[in-house]
Design a protein around this motif. Structure first.
Motif, PDB file in Angstrom:
ATOM      1  N   GLN A  51      50.621 -61.446 -50.155  1.00  0.00           N
ATOM      2  CA  GLN A  51      49.308 -61.965 -50.536  1.00  0.00           C
ATOM      3  C   GLN A  51      49.390 -62.812 -51.808  1.00  0.00           C
ATOM      4  O   GLN A  51      48.742 -63.844 -51.916  1.00  0.00           O
ATOM      5  CB  GLN A  51      48.324 -60.812 -50.723  1.00  0.00           C
ATOM      6  CG  GLN A  51      47.893 -60.150 -49.423  1.00  0.00           C
ATOM      7  CD  GLN A  51      46.908 -59.017 -49.642  1.00  0.00           C
ATOM      8  OE1 GLN A  51      46.407 -58.827 -50.748  1.00  0.00           O
ATOM      9  NE2 GLN A  51      46.615 -58.266 -48.602  1.00  0.00           N
ATOM     10  N   ALA A  52      50.212 -62.362 -52.753  1.00  0.00           N
ATOM     11  CA  ALA A  52      50.295 -63.065 -54.031  1.00  0.00           C
ATOM     12  C   ALA A  52      51.023 -64.395 -53.907  1.00  0.00           C
ATOM     13  O   ALA A  52      50.725 -65.349 -54.633  1.00  0.00           O
ATOM     14  CB  ALA A  52      50.996 -62.185 -55.064  1.00  0.00           C
ATOM     15  N   THR A  53      52.006 -64.468 -53.007  1.00  0.00           N
ATOM     16  CA  THR A  53      52.850 -65.661 -52.937  1.00  0.00           C
ATOM     17  C   THR A  53      52.375 -66.683 -51.906  1.00  0.00           C
ATOM     18  O   THR A  53      52.971 -67.757 -51.804  1.00  0.00           O
ATOM     19  CB  THR A  53      54.299 -65.269 -52.614  1.00  0.00           C
ATOM     20  OG1 THR A  53      54.325 -64.498 -51.402  1.00  0.00           O
ATOM     21  CG2 THR A  53      54.905 -64.448 -53.740  1.00  0.00           C
ATOM     22  N   SER A  54      51.340 -66.371 -51.144  1.00  0.00           N
ATOM     23  CA  SER A  54      50.850 -67.311 -50.131  1.00  0.00           C
ATOM     24  C   SER A  54      49.784 -68.219 -50.724  1.00  0.00           C
ATOM     25  O   SER A  54      48.889 -67.759 -51.445  1.00  0.00           O
ATOM     26  CB  SER A  54      50.272 -66.550 -48.926  1.00  0.00           C
ATOM     27  OG  SER A  54      51.249 -65.733 -48.332  1.00  0.00           O
ATOM     28  N   SER A  55      49.861 -69.506 -50.408  1.00  0.00           N
ATOM     29  CA  SER A  55      48.810 -70.437 -50.813  1.00  0.00           C
ATOM     30  C   SER A  55      47.627 -70.290 -49.865  1.00  0.00           C
ATOM     31  O   SER A  55      47.732 -69.621 -48.822  1.00  0.00           O
ATOM     32  CB  SER A  55      49.340 -71.875 -50.787  1.00  0.00           C
ATOM     33  OG  SER A  55      49.828 -72.193 -49.505  1.00  0.00           O
ATOM     34  N   SER A 128      62.392 -75.270 -53.904  1.00  0.00           N
ATOM     35  CA  SER A 128      61.924 -76.121 -55.002  1.00  0.00           C
ATOM     36  C   SER A 128      60.894 -75.374 -55.836  1.00  0.00           C
ATOM     37  O   SER A 128      60.038 -74.666 -55.307  1.00  0.00           O
ATOM     38  CB  SER A 128      61.325 -77.412 -54.441  1.00  0.00           C
ATOM     39  OG  SER A 128      60.256 -77.135 -53.545  1.00  0.00           O
ATOM     40  N   TRP A 129      60.978 -75.530 -57.161  1.00  0.00           N
ATOM     41  CA  TRP A 129      60.006 -74.920 -58.067  1.00  0.00           C
ATOM     42  C   TRP A 129      58.687 -75.674 -57.933  1.00  0.00           C
ATOM     43  O   TRP A 129      58.649 -76.892 -57.990  1.00  0.00           O
ATOM     44  CB  TRP A 129      60.532 -74.985 -59.493  1.00  0.00           C
ATOM     45  CG  TRP A 129      59.591 -74.445 -60.534  1.00  0.00           C
ATOM     46  CD1 TRP A 129      58.916 -75.153 -61.472  1.00  0.00           C
ATOM     47  CD2 TRP A 129      59.248 -73.071 -60.741  1.00  0.00           C
ATOM     48  NE1 TRP A 129      58.163 -74.327 -62.259  1.00  0.00           N
ATOM     49  CE2 TRP A 129      58.345 -73.026 -61.834  1.00  0.00           C
ATOM     50  CE3 TRP A 129      59.604 -71.880 -60.122  1.00  0.00           C
ATOM     51  CZ2 TRP A 129      57.810 -71.850 -62.326  1.00  0.00           C
ATOM     52  CZ3 TRP A 129      59.053 -70.699 -60.609  1.00  0.00           C
ATOM     53  CH2 TRP A 129      58.181 -70.683 -61.687  1.00  0.00           C
ATOM     54  N   ASN A 130      57.599 -74.941 -57.705  1.00  0.00           N
ATOM     55  CA  ASN A 130      56.302 -75.590 -57.487  1.00  0.00           C
ATOM     56  C   ASN A 130      55.214 -74.789 -58.156  1.00  0.00           C
ATOM     57  O   ASN A 130      55.446 -73.691 -58.676  1.00  0.00           O
ATOM     58  CB  ASN A 130      56.036 -75.742 -55.983  1.00  0.00           C
ATOM     59  CG  ASN A 130      56.087 -74.405 -55.254  1.00  0.00           C
ATOM     60  OD1 ASN A 130      55.158 -73.619 -55.314  1.00  0.00           O
ATOM     61  ND2 ASN A 130      57.224 -74.132 -54.570  1.00  0.00           N
ATOM     62  N   SER A 131      54.003 -75.334 -58.128  1.00  0.00           N
ATOM     63  CA  SER A 131      52.885 -74.713 -58.844  1.00  0.00           C
ATOM     64  C   SER A 131      52.500 -73.370 -58.244  1.00  0.00           C
ATOM     65  O   SER A 131      52.010 -72.486 -58.942  1.00  0.00           O
ATOM     66  CB  SER A 131      51.678 -75.652 -58.855  1.00  0.00           C
ATOM     67  OG  SER A 131      51.298 -75.999 -57.529  1.00  0.00           O
ATOM     68  N   ASN A 132      52.721 -73.178 -56.941  1.00  0.00           N
ATOM     69  CA  ASN A 132      52.404 -71.890 -56.318  1.00  0.00           C
ATOM     70  C   ASN A 132      53.337 -70.807 -56.842  1.00  0.00           C
ATOM     71  O   ASN A 132      52.918 -69.685 -57.123  1.00  0.00           O
ATOM     72  CB  ASN A 132      52.515 -72.002 -54.801  1.00  0.00           C
ATOM     73  CG  ASN A 132      51.928 -70.793 -54.090  1.00  0.00           C
ATOM     74  OD1 ASN A 132      50.758 -70.470 -54.266  1.00  0.00           O
ATOM     75  ND2 ASN A 132      52.740 -70.124 -53.290  1.00  0.00           N
ATOM     76  N   ASP A 133      54.634 -71.155 -57.011  1.00  0.00           N
ATOM     77  CA  ASP A 133      55.585 -70.206 -57.593  1.00  0.00           C
ATOM     78  C   ASP A 133      55.263 -69.954 -59.059  1.00  0.00           C
ATOM     79  O   ASP A 133      55.421 -68.829 -59.556  1.00  0.00           O
ATOM     80  CB  ASP A 133      57.018 -70.747 -57.461  1.00  0.00           C
ATOM     81  CG  ASP A 133      57.498 -70.738 -56.029  1.00  0.00           C
ATOM     82  OD1 ASP A 133      57.223 -69.759 -55.319  1.00  0.00           O
ATOM     83  OD2 ASP A 133      58.145 -71.712 -55.609  1.00  0.00           O
ATOM     84  N   ALA A 134      54.822 -71.002 -59.757  1.00  0.00           N
ATOM     85  CA  ALA A 134      54.476 -70.853 -61.173  1.00  0.00           C
ATOM     86  C   ALA A 134      53.318 -69.868 -61.354  1.00  0.00           C
ATOM     87  O   ALA A 134      53.186 -69.235 -62.401  1.00  0.00           O
ATOM     88  CB  ALA A 134      54.116 -72.208 -61.768  1.00  0.00           C
ATOM     89  N   ARG A 135      52.498 -69.735 -60.318  1.00  0.00           N
ATOM     90  CA  ARG A 135      51.361 -68.802 -60.364  1.00  0.00           C
ATOM     91  C   ARG A 135      51.815 -67.359 -60.238  1.00  0.00           C
ATOM     92  O   ARG A 135      51.169 -66.449 -60.778  1.00  0.00           O
ATOM     93  CB  ARG A 135      50.393 -69.163 -59.228  1.00  0.00           C
ATOM     94  CG  ARG A 135      49.159 -68.299 -59.116  1.00  0.00           C
ATOM     95  CD  ARG A 135      48.197 -68.880 -58.092  1.00  0.00           C
ATOM     96  NE  ARG A 135      48.799 -69.013 -56.780  1.00  0.00           N
ATOM     97  CZ  ARG A 135      48.844 -68.031 -55.878  1.00  0.00           C
ATOM     98  NH1 ARG A 135      48.349 -66.842 -56.164  1.00  0.00           N
ATOM     99  NH2 ARG A 135      49.407 -68.222 -54.699  1.00  0.00           N
ATOM    100  N   ALA A 186      63.193 -66.279 -64.369  1.00  0.00           N
ATOM    101  CA  ALA A 186      61.775 -66.017 -64.135  1.00  0.00           C
ATOM    102  C   ALA A 186      61.576 -64.631 -63.547  1.00  0.00           C
ATOM    103  O   ALA A 186      62.386 -64.181 -62.728  1.00  0.00           O
ATOM    104  CB  ALA A 186      61.187 -67.078 -63.209  1.00  0.00           C
ATOM    105  N   ALA A 187      60.511 -63.964 -63.963  1.00  0.00           N
ATOM    106  CA  ALA A 187      60.207 -62.606 -63.485  1.00  0.00           C
ATOM    107  C   ALA A 187      59.008 -62.639 -62.556  1.00  0.00           C
ATOM    108  O   ALA A 187      58.049 -63.384 -62.780  1.00  0.00           O
ATOM    109  CB  ALA A 187      59.921 -61.689 -64.668  1.00  0.00           C
ATOM    110  N   PHE A 188      59.055 -61.825 -61.508  1.00  0.00           N
ATOM    111  CA  PHE A 188      57.928 -61.699 -60.591  1.00  0.00           C
ATOM    112  C   PHE A 188      56.754 -61.015 -61.289  1.00  0.00           C
ATOM    113  O   PHE A 188      56.935 -60.072 -62.057  1.00  0.00           O
ATOM    114  CB  PHE A 188      58.323 -60.865 -59.371  1.00  0.00           C
ATOM    115  CG  PHE A 188      58.931 -61.653 -58.256  1.00  0.00           C
ATOM    116  CD1 PHE A 188      58.144 -62.163 -57.240  1.00  0.00           C
ATOM    117  CD2 PHE A 188      60.297 -61.882 -58.213  1.00  0.00           C
ATOM    118  CE1 PHE A 188      58.695 -62.880 -56.210  1.00  0.00           C
ATOM    119  CE2 PHE A 188      60.861 -62.605 -57.184  1.00  0.00           C
ATOM    120  CZ  PHE A 188      60.053 -63.117 -56.175  1.00  0.00           C
TER     121      PHE A 188
END
Length: 860
Positions: A51-55, A128-135, A186-188
């Motif tokens: 849930q947290a990692t899905s856009s 690729s590092w993206n804004s969704n991962d940054a969230r 980076a930490a989850f």
């Protein structure tokens, strides 16, 4: 109310004697509760992660799976042109759209060429590092990757492999090997169950994973304020058309969760199955405990009946004691189950799957199921002893200190047991002589259950005979003490039979699985010796690890090799002569030399002819089903290519193990219909050394593969060892789970001996008074325990070997024709059972030795 008071008084008066039965209930309930808490916690962890990692909405290529898996037989993920991002941005309700690239078909290594993949089986993801991962990720050290020489790694992987900023990392994909240095860690923000994740900048990820820029594997779409995900999905689909996969966050999370649940359910039900076995063993312990307590309280029950207690009241009194035992054991078991779940989480953490206790999930159903199971099983197990107690007549009880034996009931029991055992034996015979494995498996299951019940029912009769034989072999050498131990074991055959049966169940399963596992290894080894005509097999450690063309060329250039055979798998739909279409079939495409590498038996034609242009082979079952004969034409619609008309030149036998059910064609034939950029990579590569150069070629191949640790070269000895190790690991895990049932069975032996010591208190006092020493007394009890344990082992191992031999006959129908009895394992288990009996007797023997002689004689 009087019945309740009496039950409570009796229960607490004999709480020491109830303790081991309570432990058996506790262990069984704890295993059930622990399994439920553990799997619920894993579900919660993955649910939060997905849930947290899905856009809000994810767009992916048509060839990608519902779970977002991006691997394919070509080693490259399905991609979309960059123009898709612009189209999505123009859709109504879109606040932001961002293209990303990711793949799991990558092997990551450190500077020492050691793999950085998780040991738990979780995926290695490079993206690729993206804004969704940054969230969902927080950079704790360094910075996000910028440029081709930088990579960021997740904190768990960095900690496990001792990675620090500036360390070199290599990423091996079908495109080649890309090296970069750690720029950040980076930490989850939620629990990471164990995946190893590496981030590159977008352009570098495109080049590394796909080999070109201007493409994406996914587009992450964020909804504008007030727009629901479902509405956004409709808008994006309308803008793109139906050539893409568009999913909401919930759909992605559900698909991922469903994939995880399929694995979790297998583990969950397997563990619950072993808990059920432990419960079954515990039933014997509880029956024995209450039977002995009822026998010891015969005079007391007789007095209750004499002063007016009815049969129903006596019956109810015993059942209330069982209810108390079940409730106490179950409550403690539920609490212990939570502890087991936490322990399993810690164990999984050491294996690489990180589960946080913050996500510990104890649903209301878990204690409810634990309590219900524990109480119901305990009360049901105590029903027969309670019924027996209710049948004791006042006068018989007042005349005799023990419950009289029911000879008629014993005879009826023996007849029923013999009939059940005979029926079970007949079922096993039918299974062993079946023509088809599917039909035989039903008879096997019936035979296993029926013979098990039959042996349990006939246990007292077997005990009376086998204990005498064992006594003559084992006990007579100990003189009078050995003879007394034998008579004690024979004094109550029903009790001895039930105690031995508890141990029998666990050991029967151990023996059965040992025979099946050993036969599988022996059969596969025999098949390898007969069919495999190559020296070396090169393949990836994981199913998705393919062999790229550059590595194939290096293998072919290795000195000392006579021939190298490539082997690919292609997906296709087959239109057969009977007019039917068989979808999602697999064509095994190989070089013509594969006919030499694998000596597959044919029922028609020559396998070498299947590698001629526009030719193929099919397996026997497929040919019969679709009316295919030599010379028949099959229309093969390759998934990634065009349709071919191939002539069947060979029909392979179904009576094989290696490549069972394969359909062959040459790589050259497949290449005519599948474009080069869509041609699958090699699943395997076979290499054969020149005569006399096997050792040198083996060493040279290992040197060649050093640059790609995901690939392994094995000779036939290595392959056999790997197969044996795989089956051995599975069996060891099963044995570990069966250990719970065996522990409960050991508790049963301890409890039986402890209660029998109490039952024989006066007798022991008299023997001590006439000269029996403490050492002789302890030896007598130990010998009694050993003979009961060996009795149970003989029944269990004999029964288990029968089951295993029958199962092997069914496996023979699938090509596994060698029956191999693992005598070292069987003998070791048999000897270990004697030590189990010795161990179980330590405490009862110690207590008996400390008994005061005068007090024992004065006991009524």
């Amino acid at each position: 109310m009087t019945v309740l008071k009496t039950s409570l008084r009796n229960f607490f008066a004999h709480k020491g004697r109830m303790a081991l039965s309570a432990i058996a209930v506790l262990l069984s309930v704890a295993f059930v509760s622990g399994t439920l808490v553990f799997t619920d916690t894993m579900n919660t962890t993955f649910d939060k992660l997905f849930q947290a990692t899905s856009s809000d909405v994810t767009v992916s290529g048509k060839g990608s799976s519902d779970t977002g898996e991006t691997t394919s037989r070509t080693g490259k993920p399905p991609v979309m042109p960059a123009s898709v991002v612009g189209t999505v941005r123009g859709a109504q309700g879109v606040e932001k759209a961002e293209g990303t690239v990711g793949s799991t078909a990558v092997t990551v290594i450190d500077a020492h060429r050691d793999k950085l993949s998780p040991s738990s089986g979780a995926p290695t993801i490079v993206g690729s590092w993206n804004s969704n991962d940054a969230r969902t990720m927080k950079i704790t050290k360094g910075a996000a990757p910028k440029g081709p020489d930088q990579v960021m790694v997740d904190e768990d992987t960095a900690s496990k492999h001792h990675l620090k900023l500036g360390d070199d990392i290599g990423m091996i994909s079908v495109v080649g090997t890309h090296h970069a240095r750690v720029s950040g860690i980076a930490a989850f923000q939620v629990t990471n169950p164990g995946a190893a994740i590496f981030y590159l900048d977008t352009k570098t990820a495109q080049q590394t994973l796909v080999g070109r820029t201007g493409v994406y594997t996914n587009v992450n779409v964020t909804a504008a304020k007030g727009v629901t995900n479902d509405q956004l999905k409709k808008n994006v689909t309308a803008a793109l058309g139906h050539g893409y996969k568009v999913q909401t966050a919930k759909e992605v999370a559900d698909a991922n969760q469903k994939s995880v649940e399929s694995f979790l359910n297998v583990m969950k039900y397997a563990m619950l199955g072993f808990a059920g076995i432990a419960f079954l063993v515990g039933i014997f312990l509880i029956i024995n405990t209450f039977s002995m307590l009822v026998a010891q309280r015969t005079r007391e029950i007789g007095l209750m009946r004499a002063i007016g207690s009815s049969r129903r009241q006596v019956n109810r009194s015993v059942l209330i004691e069982a209810l108390l035992l079940g409730v106490i054991g179950s409550v403690l078991g539920v609490g212990a189950g939570v502890g087991i779940a936490v322990g399993l989480m810690k164990l999984m953490g050491k294996m690489g799957m990180h589960l946080s206790t913050d996500d510990l999930t104890v649903a209301w159903t878990t204690p409810a199921v634990g309590l219900l199971l524990g109480v119901v099983v305990t009360v049901l197990a105590a029903y027969l002893p309670a019924r027996r107690a209710g049948k004791v007549s006042p006068m018989a009880a007042l005349r005799d200190a023990g419950a009289p034996a029911d000879a008629r009931a014993g005879a009826v029991r023996a007849v029923i047991g013999l009939l059940l055992t005979a029926a079970g034996g007949w079922s096993l015979y039918v299974a062993a002589t079946a023509d088809k494995a599917k039909a035989g498996s039903g008879w096997l299951g019936l035979g296993v259950v029926t013979t098990l019940i039959g042996f349990v029912v006939i246990g007292p009769l077997l005990a009376a005979g086998l204990v005498r034989v064992l006594g003559a072999i084992i006990l007579r050498i100990f003189g009078p003490v050995g003879r007394m131990a034998e008579r004690n074991a024979l004094r109550n055959p029903r009790r001895t039979g039930a105690t031995g049966a508890a141990l029998m169940i666990g050991l029967a399963l151990v023996a059965c699985l040992s025979v099946v596992g050993s036969s599988m290894v022996a059969s596969a080894t025999d098949q390898l010796d007969k069919t495999v005509g190559t020296d070396f097999i090169i393949q990836g450690d994981q199913e998705y690890t393919l062999i790229n063309p550059q590595m194939v060329q290096r293998i072919k250039a290795t000195p000392g090799l006579e021939r190298v055979t490539e082997y690919k798998l292609l997906d296709a739909d087959l239109a057969t002569p009977d007019g039917r279409v068989s979808k999602k079939e697999t064509i095994n495409a190989a070089d013509p030399t594969y006919a030499q590498d694998l000596r597959t038996k044919t029922v028609a034609g020559n396998l070498a002819d299947a590698y001629k242009p526009d030719s193929m082979s099919v397996f026997e079952g497929f040919a019969k089903k679709h009316g295919i004969k030599l010379g028949s034409t099959v229309s093969v619609d390759f998934k990634d290519g065009t349709t071919a008309k191939l002539t069947v030149r060979a029909i392979t036998s179904d009576d094989v193990v290696v490549d069972k059910g394969a359909m062959y064609a040459s790589i050259a034939t497949a290449a005519k219909y599948v474009p080069a950029d869509r041609m699958p990579l090699d699943q395997l590569v076979f290499a054969t050394a020149k005569d006399g150069q096997e050792a040198a070629a083996y060493k040279a191949l290992k040197s060649t593969l050093r640059d790609d640790p995901a690939l392994t070269v094995r000779d036939q000895t290595d392959y056999k060892k790997a197969l044996k190790d795989q089956i051995g690991q599975l069996l060891n895990m099963i044995y570990g789970l069966l250990a719970l049932a065996i522990i409960v069975a050991v508790l049963g032996v301890v409890n039986t001996l402890a209660l029998s010591v109490v039952e024989r208190t006066r007798e022991i006092g008299l023997m001590r008074a006439i000269g029996l020493s403490r050492r002789q007394l302890r030896r007598m009890i130990r010998l009694e325990s050993v003979v009961i344990a060996v009795f149970g082992a003989l029944l269990g191992l004999g029964l288990g070997m029968g089951w295993g031999a029958t199962a092997q006959q069914l496996l023979a129908l699938e090509g596994l024709k060698v029956l191999d009895i693992p005598w070292p394992t069987i003998i070791t288990v048999f000897i270990a059972s004697a030590f189990v009996g010795l161990f179980a007797a330590l405490i009862p023997a110690f207590r008996a030795g400390r008994m005061n002689v005068l007090n024992a004689i004065a006991t009524d």
